[in-house]
Design a protein around this motif. Structure first.
Motif, mmCIF file in Angstrom:
data_model
loop_
_atom_site.group_PDB
_atom_site.id
_atom_site.type_symbol
_atom_site.label_atom_id
_atom_site.label_comp_id
_atom_site.label_asym_id
_atom_site.label_seq_id
_atom_site.Cartn_x
_atom_site.Cartn_y
_atom_site.Cartn_z
ATOM 1 N N SER A 38 12.498 25.289 61.010
ATOM 2 C CA SER A 38 11.610 26.457 60.976
ATOM 3 C C SER A 38 12.327 27.747 61.368
ATOM 4 O O SER A 38 12.017 28.813 60.844
ATOM 5 N N ALA A 39 13.293 27.670 62.261
ATOM 6 C CA ALA A 39 13.990 28.874 62.730
ATOM 7 C C ALA A 39 14.933 29.456 61.674
ATOM 8 O O ALA A 39 15.023 30.667 61.522
ATOM 9 N N THR A 40 15.621 28.589 60.938
ATOM 10 C CA THR A 40 16.637 29.058 59.979
ATOM 11 C C THR A 40 16.200 28.952 58.528
ATOM 12 O O THR A 40 16.852 29.501 57.652
ATOM 13 N N LYS A 41 15.123 28.173 58.277
ATOM 14 C CA LYS A 41 14.655 27.896 56.910
ATOM 15 C C LYS A 41 15.739 27.187 56.091
ATOM 16 O O LYS A 41 15.836 27.357 54.883
ATOM 17 N N LYS A 42 16.550 26.374 56.769
ATOM 18 C CA LYS A 42 17.604 25.603 56.109
ATOM 19 C C LYS A 42 17.332 24.119 56.296
ATOM 20 O O LYS A 42 16.733 23.695 57.285
ATOM 21 N N TRP A 43 17.784 23.322 55.317
ATOM 22 C CA TRP A 43 17.607 21.869 55.359
ATOM 23 C C TRP A 43 18.639 21.254 56.289
ATOM 24 O O TRP A 43 19.823 21.591 56.226
ATOM 25 N N MET A 44 18.165 20.351 57.148
ATOM 26 C CA MET A 44 18.995 19.673 58.140
ATOM 27 C C MET A 44 18.732 18.168 58.077
ATOM 28 O O MET A 44 17.687 17.736 57.585
ATOM 29 N N LEU A 45 19.654 17.374 58.623
ATOM 30 C CA LEU A 45 19.480 15.927 58.673
ATOM 31 C C LEU A 45 18.432 15.557 59.716
ATOM 32 O O LEU A 45 18.506 15.985 60.869
ATOM 33 N N ALA A 46 17.455 14.775 59.309
ATOM 34 C CA ALA A 46 16.419 14.293 60.223
ATOM 35 C C ALA A 46 16.993 13.147 61.060
ATOM 36 O O ALA A 46 17.936 12.474 60.645
ATOM 37 N N ASP A 47 16.406 12.910 62.241
ATOM 38 C CA ASP A 47 16.959 11.934 63.176
ATOM 39 C C ASP A 47 15.835 11.387 64.056
ATOM 40 O O ASP A 47 15.199 12.154 64.788
ATOM 41 N N ALA A 48 15.590 10.080 64.000
ATOM 42 C CA ALA A 48 14.473 9.447 64.710
ATOM 43 C C ALA A 48 14.570 9.526 66.226
ATOM 44 O O ALA A 48 13.566 9.356 66.915
ATOM 45 N N ASP A 49 15.746 9.777 66.781
ATOM 46 C CA ASP A 49 15.845 9.869 68.238
ATOM 47 C C ASP A 49 16.324 11.246 68.700
ATOM 48 O O ASP A 49 16.822 11.405 69.811
ATOM 49 N N SER A 50 16.117 12.245 67.875
ATOM 50 C CA SER A 50 16.515 13.602 68.235
ATOM 51 C C SER A 50 15.699 14.117 69.418
ATOM 52 O O SER A 50 14.523 13.789 69.558
ATOM 53 N N VAL A 51 16.320 14.949 70.256
ATOM 54 C CA VAL A 51 15.585 15.581 71.344
ATOM 55 C C VAL A 51 14.715 16.719 70.804
ATOM 56 O O VAL A 51 13.801 17.171 71.466
ATOM 57 N N THR A 52 15.004 17.167 69.591
ATOM 58 C CA THR A 52 14.223 18.219 68.946
ATOM 59 C C THR A 52 13.086 17.576 68.148
ATOM 60 O O THR A 52 13.339 16.832 67.199
ATOM 61 N N ALA A 53 11.853 17.871 68.535
ATOM 62 C CA ALA A 53 10.688 17.254 67.892
ATOM 63 C C ALA A 53 10.683 17.494 66.381
ATOM 64 O O ALA A 53 10.370 16.594 65.606
ATOM 65 N N GLU A 54 11.023 18.683 65.958
ATOM 66 C CA GLU A 54 11.008 19.034 64.541
ATOM 67 C C GLU A 54 11.942 18.140 63.720
ATOM 68 O O GLU A 54 11.631 17.772 62.589
#
Length: 136
Positions: A38-54
């Motif tokens: 949401s901050a950069t409007k760029k596609w990033m790799l999703a991660d099931a154990d990320s500390v970032t909820a998004e």
């Protein structure tokens, strides 16, 4: 089991595919699960154990490889051929490896459940992301 072994050059959308396009916020390989930051409007790799909820909620599957700031296509729903061996009827989830896809049994305690879709056949995944925002 482990993450699905995806052949990037074989990743192809089906006729029913819902598509999105944008810019990569990091290096992305075709067949990896991604989310739109949401901050950069760029596609990033999703991660099931990320500390970032998004980052724990995948939006779709990258259709092509891209480096930082290059264009990337994303399948957000419908059928996709992954170039991986699937088991028809099997549910496929976001892995705790960035962008990875795996069966439920490979999620570890504390990983957030993000269902990416169901295997329609031994080669096609029907993407319909479900994210209850619950950890295993």
């Amino acid at each position: 089991m482990a993450d699905l072994t995806i052949t990037a050059s074989a990743v192809l959308p089906g006729a029913s595919a819902a598509l999105a396009a944008g810019t990569a916020g990091e290096t992305i390989v075709a067949g990896k699960a991604v989310y739109l930051a949401s901050a950069t409007k760029k596609w990033m790799l999703a991660d099931a154990d990320s500390v970032t909820a998004e980052a724990r909620k995948a939006v779709g599957i990258a259709l092509n490889g891209a480096s930082l700031n290059q264009p990337v296509g994303v399948l957000t729903g419908g059928d996709v051929t992954l170039g991986a061996v699937l088991t028809a009827g099997q549910a496929i989830y976001l892995s705790d490896d960035p962008g990875g896809l795996c069966p439920l049994a490979d999620l570890a305690t504390g990983d957030y459940v993000c269902l990416l879709g169901l295997a329609k056949s031994t080669s096609v995944l029907t993407v319909d992301v479900q994210f209850p925002n619950v950890a295993t």
